[in-house]
Design a protein around this motif. Sequence first.
Motif, PDB file in Angstrom:
ATOM      1  N   GLY A  82      -2.345  14.141  13.882  1.00  0.00           N
ATOM      2  CA  GLY A  82      -2.425  13.200  12.771  1.00  0.00           C
ATOM      3  C   GLY A  82      -1.217  12.316  12.607  1.00  0.00           C
ATOM      4  N   ARG A  97       0.832  -1.205   0.000  1.00  0.00           N
ATOM      5  CA  ARG A  97       0.000   0.000   0.000  1.00  0.00           C
ATOM      6  C   ARG A  97       0.866   1.254   0.000  1.00  0.00           C
ATOM      7  N   VAL A 140       1.237   4.837   1.358  1.00  0.00           N
ATOM      8  CA  VAL A 140       0.720   5.455   2.572  1.00  0.00           C
ATOM      9  C   VAL A 140       1.056   6.933   2.704  1.00  0.00           C
ATOM     10  N   CYS A 141       2.003   7.441   1.935  1.00  0.00           N
ATOM     11  CA  CYS A 141       2.456   8.816   2.153  1.00  0.00           C
ATOM     12  C   CYS A 141       1.338   9.834   1.939  1.00  0.00           C
ATOM     13  N   ASP A 142       0.541   9.652   0.896  1.00  0.00           N
ATOM     14  CA  ASP A 142      -0.553  10.587   0.648  1.00  0.00           C
ATOM     15  C   ASP A 142      -1.550  10.591   1.798  1.00  0.00           C
ATOM     16  N   ARG A 143      -1.843   9.406   2.348  1.00  0.00           N
ATOM     17  CA  ARG A 143      -2.784   9.325   3.461  1.00  0.00           C
ATOM     18  C   ARG A 143      -2.221   9.938   4.731  1.00  0.00           C
ATOM     19  N   LEU A 144      -0.887  10.016   4.821  1.00  0.00           N
ATOM     20  CA  LEU A 144      -0.268  10.630   5.999  1.00  0.00           C
ATOM     21  C   LEU A 144      -0.144  12.140   5.873  1.00  0.00           C
ATOM     22  N   GLY A 145      -0.519  12.682   4.706  1.00  0.00           N
ATOM     23  CA  GLY A 145      -0.443  14.126   4.525  1.00  0.00           C
ATOM     24  C   GLY A 145       0.911  14.624   4.076  1.00  0.00           C
ATOM     25  N   VAL A 194       3.983   3.832  10.542  1.00  0.00           N
ATOM     26  CA  VAL A 194       4.043   3.167   9.242  1.00  0.00           C
ATOM     27  C   VAL A 194       4.918   1.940   9.406  1.00  0.00           C
TER      28      VAL A 194
END
Length: 230
Positions: free
Chosen positions: A208, A67, A69-74, A212
Amino acid sequence: MSRNLAKESGIEPEGLLVPFDLEADMGRANRTRRMMHRDLNVGTFGQGGAFVQTTILTPIIEILRNRMVCDRLGVQGMAGLEGDIAVPRQTGAATAYSVGESAALTISTQTLDQVLLSPKRVGAWNQYTRRLLLQSSVDVENFIRDDLMKVVAIDWIVSSLMVMAPAPSRWNYEHARHRFDYFGGTATWAEIVSLETAIAAANADADGMAYVTTPTSKGRLKRLPKPALV
């Protein structure tokens, strides 16, 4: 057989005498002959399988991927970059003083430096024949392009996580498994608490925040024993 039957029965036939059980015997013989012959079947190419058409159904079943994940972490991305980048960073703040009503304040100033960024190359390539392109039931070109873009994006995420590591010298990066190990081995509950404490003490506990990790590491961490409260 007819003469023997006539002798045994004392009957003189006008034609031929046939044993009454001959039909059953002939049935058994026919079944034996059928068993000695192979039926056509689809399992053997030369005995019927060559008649069966294979139909390729689309879309194909996609591989399960790691997956992103960077975009979901902002994480903020910067597009359109060409050369080396220098991002100004404040490393020190001014100093506030509490003095008397007529006392003079001491001058102070902020300190700055730069975060230097240089281009890195991430890529993947493949090749295919013109005959495959013309004869394939699947859109080979789009399939290859889509897969290459996804593997490049995942590798970019892995590289981004390496850059964002709080202590890069302590990270053990295994590219083949895309695995990160911050603690150098099996973590303890005390080490996890110390990690969060160090982040908060450095005023880096922003809203937030998230961990990870891999599913394997997540499962291992969930099994860590918590010390008893005293």
